[in-house]
Design an enzyme around this catalytic site. Structure first.
Site, PDB file in Angstrom:
ATOM      1  N   ARG A  14       6.640 -10.515 -26.458  1.00 34.30           N
ATOM      2  CA  ARG A  14       7.279  -9.557 -25.556  1.00 34.30           C
ATOM      3  C   ARG A  14       6.459  -9.239 -24.311  1.00 34.30           C
ATOM      4  O   ARG A  14       6.985  -9.282 -23.190  1.00 34.30           O
ATOM      5  CB  ARG A  14       7.601  -8.268 -26.317  1.00 34.30           C
ATOM      6  CG  ARG A  14       8.604  -8.508 -27.439  1.00 34.30           C
ATOM      7  CD  ARG A  14       8.755  -7.297 -28.317  1.00 34.30           C
ATOM      8  NE  ARG A  14       7.533  -7.092 -29.098  1.00 34.30           N
ATOM      9  CZ  ARG A  14       7.286  -6.003 -29.828  1.00 34.30           C
ATOM     10  NH1 ARG A  14       8.168  -5.021 -29.846  1.00 34.30           N
ATOM     11  NH2 ARG A  14       6.173  -5.895 -30.515  1.00 34.30           N
ATOM     12  N   ASP A 125      11.006  -7.064 -31.461  1.00 33.18           N
ATOM     13  CA  ASP A 125      10.085  -8.184 -31.641  1.00 33.18           C
ATOM     14  C   ASP A 125      10.863  -9.392 -32.160  1.00 33.18           C
ATOM     15  O   ASP A 125      11.428  -9.343 -33.254  1.00 33.18           O
ATOM     16  CB  ASP A 125       8.988  -7.792 -32.631  1.00 33.18           C
ATOM     17  CG  ASP A 125       7.851  -8.800 -32.672  1.00 33.18           C
ATOM     18  OD1 ASP A 125       8.011  -9.936 -32.172  1.00 33.18           O
ATOM     19  OD2 ASP A 125       6.786  -8.433 -33.210  1.00 33.18           O
TER      20      ASP A 125
END
Length: 157
Positions: A14, A125
């Site tokens: 990310r 995630d």
């Protein structure tokens, strides 16, 4: 100068996505002499490694090159160097709040606060999921990165 740090857990999915996308936006806006961008992870097990290959591939499909990025561990000194320390989720934000020195006067918060989409508060995630998770991360990050750039532009001018 305005310095921006994106933070996730391992700094391989990310936060490097946010780093690469925001760098591209900053460069396209010709603000790369005024805005510095970096990313880090609250965990240290991927330090020195390139972003996850699925992250790199998904970003490349949209024209972003993440191949030069390497994971690093966030540290207390980052609060002296960065004006914005932006977490991808609440767990990362809690870790950063514990690490933050009392003298920090910058912005510590969730990255998606700068986005226009109300359907997500955190960047999920994608590590243990399929390719659709990486696409969702790109969608969320592109939106929030544009919002962040607009916010910083207003402060610069």
């Amino acid at each position: 100068m305005t310095n921006v740090l994106f933070v996730c857990l391992g700094n391989i999915c990310r936060s490097p996505t946010a780093d690469g996308i925001f760098r591209e936006l900053v460069a396209n806006a010709r603000l790369d002499q005024k805005i510095i961008v970096d990313s880090a992870g609250t965990g240290d097990w991927h330090v020195g490694k390139a972003p996850d290959t699925r992250t790199v591939a998904a970003a490349r499909k949209r024209g972003y090159d993440l191949s030069v990025l390497r994971a690093r561990h966030v540290n207390a000194r980052d609060f002296d160097e960065f004006d914005y320390v932006l977490a991808m989720d609440d767990a990362n934000l809690a870790d950063l709040q514990r690490l933050k020195p009392a003298h920090f006067t910058g912005h510590l918060g969730l990255f998606l606060e700068f986005g226009s989409r109300g359907d997500y508060r955190e960047v999920p995630d994608p590590y243990y999921g399929g390719s659709d998770g990486f696409e969702l991360v790109l969608d969320l990050v592109e939106d929030a990165a544009q919002g962040l750039l607009n916010h910083i532009r207003q402060r610069l001018y």
